[in-house]
Design a protein around this motif. Structure first.
Motif, PDB file in Angstrom:
ATOM      1  N   GLN A  58       0.488 -32.541  19.076  1.00  0.00           N
ATOM      2  CA  GLN A  58       1.452 -32.568  20.184  1.00  0.00           C
ATOM      3  C   GLN A  58       2.770 -31.923  19.767  1.00  0.00           C
ATOM      4  O   GLN A  58       3.309 -31.069  20.473  1.00  0.00           O
ATOM      5  CB  GLN A  58       1.691 -34.017  20.631  1.00  0.00           C
ATOM      6  N   TRP A  59       3.289 -32.310  18.620  1.00  0.00           N
ATOM      7  CA  TRP A  59       4.555 -31.756  18.142  1.00  0.00           C
ATOM      8  C   TRP A  59       4.407 -30.300  17.723  1.00  0.00           C
ATOM      9  O   TRP A  59       5.379 -29.540  17.780  1.00  0.00           O
ATOM     10  CB  TRP A  59       5.086 -32.597  16.968  1.00  0.00           C
ATOM     11  N   ASN A  60       3.230 -29.920  17.332  1.00  0.00           N
ATOM     12  CA  ASN A  60       3.001 -28.554  16.892  1.00  0.00           C
ATOM     13  C   ASN A  60       3.165 -27.547  18.027  1.00  0.00           C
ATOM     14  O   ASN A  60       3.358 -26.352  17.787  1.00  0.00           O
ATOM     15  CB  ASN A  60       1.597 -28.423  16.284  1.00  0.00           C
ATOM     16  N   LYS A  61       3.116 -28.014  19.255  1.00  0.00           N
ATOM     17  CA  LYS A  61       3.288 -27.128  20.408  1.00  0.00           C
ATOM     18  C   LYS A  61       4.725 -26.638  20.527  1.00  0.00           C
ATOM     19  O   LYS A  61       4.983 -25.600  21.142  1.00  0.00           O
ATOM     20  CB  LYS A  61       2.879 -27.855  21.698  1.00  0.00           C
ATOM     21  N   ARG A  62       5.661 -27.393  19.938  1.00  0.00           N
ATOM     22  CA  ARG A  62       7.068 -27.008  20.058  1.00  0.00           C
ATOM     23  C   ARG A  62       7.755 -26.728  18.719  1.00  0.00           C
ATOM     24  O   ARG A  62       8.920 -26.302  18.708  1.00  0.00           O
ATOM     25  CB  ARG A  62       7.855 -28.067  20.840  1.00  0.00           C
ATOM     26  N   MET A  63       7.061 -26.980  17.614  1.00  0.00           N
ATOM     27  CA  MET A  63       7.615 -26.629  16.312  1.00  0.00           C
ATOM     28  C   MET A  63       6.471 -26.299  15.364  1.00  0.00           C
ATOM     29  O   MET A  63       5.359 -26.772  15.523  1.00  0.00           O
ATOM     30  CB  MET A  63       8.478 -27.762  15.747  1.00  0.00           C
ATOM     31  N   ASN A  64       6.748 -25.459  14.394  1.00  0.00           N
ATOM     32  CA  ASN A  64       5.702 -24.959  13.503  1.00  0.00           C
ATOM     33  C   ASN A  64       5.402 -25.977  12.399  1.00  0.00           C
ATOM     34  O   ASN A  64       6.110 -26.061  11.403  1.00  0.00           O
ATOM     35  CB  ASN A  64       6.133 -23.626  12.890  1.00  0.00           C
ATOM     36  N   LYS A 137      14.090 -30.814  10.697  1.00  0.00           N
ATOM     37  CA  LYS A 137      13.207 -30.986  11.860  1.00  0.00           C
ATOM     38  C   LYS A 137      11.857 -31.563  11.456  1.00  0.00           C
ATOM     39  O   LYS A 137      11.249 -32.322  12.220  1.00  0.00           O
ATOM     40  CB  LYS A 137      13.039 -29.667  12.617  1.00  0.00           C
ATOM     41  N   ARG A 138      11.391 -31.226  10.271  1.00  0.00           N
ATOM     42  CA  ARG A 138      10.140 -31.819   9.806  1.00  0.00           C
ATOM     43  C   ARG A 138      10.341 -33.281   9.453  1.00  0.00           C
ATOM     44  O   ARG A 138       9.446 -34.109   9.665  1.00  0.00           O
ATOM     45  CB  ARG A 138       9.602 -31.039   8.607  1.00  0.00           C
TER      46      ARG A 138
END
Length: 270
Positions: A58-64, A137-138
């Motif tokens: 889910q989070w990967n859709k907005r951050m790498n 951010k990570r």
């Protein structure tokens, strides 16, 4: 809810003897070696793994966070691959460091999306796991996902390994340091070994044939106060081939000049 911590993982196998040098190799074979490590987890732990994977995607859709986009691929490429280092980690720790692997202090250096640290924390809830990551951010993601899965044995620390390795709160405080997909081994040695206590271990998760990389790293490992103990293959369900665990034993304190200033290990590897 208390989780079962004494898990039985399929055994690791050493797939080839490298050119004999100062480290040893151990060859073990087991008919169950190709079984999934995931299936050995408790129901609660499996639920935590799935919550982690769902949140990661889910989070990967907005951050790498990962190049992997599908659940099944995450399970194979990341989850199984992370769990696969537990057998060699456990065997070597018991053989060379202590007669028990209970209640260890482990640090995952450059954890990124929490691999392998989050997975190891789920599999071994009796361990204190520190996730070390320099990108804010990570760290925000890690704080969120640890809350989602309900793990109480995880600490997240934001900072560079070079700086934290000189911080007395972290220097030589951990039984084990692990790193996966961060840097080549000679750089990882300077990142990780200053964090490991004398008598502890450093494990780098590598690809199928790291012999040249390991040879280049021998000098750096020695300068950090450690010796190369074993290079062994691990059984992983990943479709990307055999994985390798490079295992180092911390013999003596790391000289205070290491790690060097942030950025220096990468620009000027030992």
């Amino acid at each position: 809810m208390a989780l079962l911590s004494n898990l039985q993982f399929s055994r690791w196998t050493f797939y080839k003897h490298l050119t004999p040098r100062k480290y040893t190799t151990l060859c073990q074979h087991n008919s169950t070696a190709n079984l999934s490590h995931y299936v050995t987890l408790t129901t609660r732990q499996k639920d935590q793994i799935h919550l982690y994977v769902d949140t990661l995607l889910q989070w990967n859709k907005r951050m790498n966070l990962t190049a992997v986009k599908e659940v099944n691929e995450v399970m194979e490429r990341h989850i199984e691959d992370s769990l696969a280092i537990l057998p060699p980690l456990s065997d070597n720790y018991i053989s060379h460091c202590s007669n028990s692997i209970d209640k260890l202090k482990l640090v995952d250096v450059g954890t990124g999306a929490g691999l392998p640290g989050v997975v190891l924390a789920i599999a071994r809830p009796d361990w204190d796991v520190t996730l070390m990551e320099s990108m804010n951010k990570r760290c925000v993601f890690l704080e969120h996902v640890v809350g989602v899965i309900g793990s109480t044995n995880v600490q997240i620390v934001r900072g560079r390994a070079e700086s934290l390795g000189q911080d007395l709160c972290f220097r030589e405080k951990f039984d084990i340091a692990v790193a996966r997909a961060v840097a080549e081994t000679r750089i990882l040695a300077e990142y990780c070994l200053p964090l490991v206590r004398v008598g502890g271990m450093f494990i780098a998760a590598k690809g199928h044939d790291p012999e040249d990389e390991v040879k280049k790293a021998e000098s750096a490992i020695k300068k950090m106060g450690a010796s190369l103990l074993q290079v062994c293959s691990v059984e992983s369900q990943s479709p990307y081939g055999q994985r390798t665990a490079v295992i180092c034993l911390k013999d003596r304190p790391t000289p205070m000049k290491y790690p060097r200033d942030p950025g220096t290990p990468t620009k000027e590897p030992l």
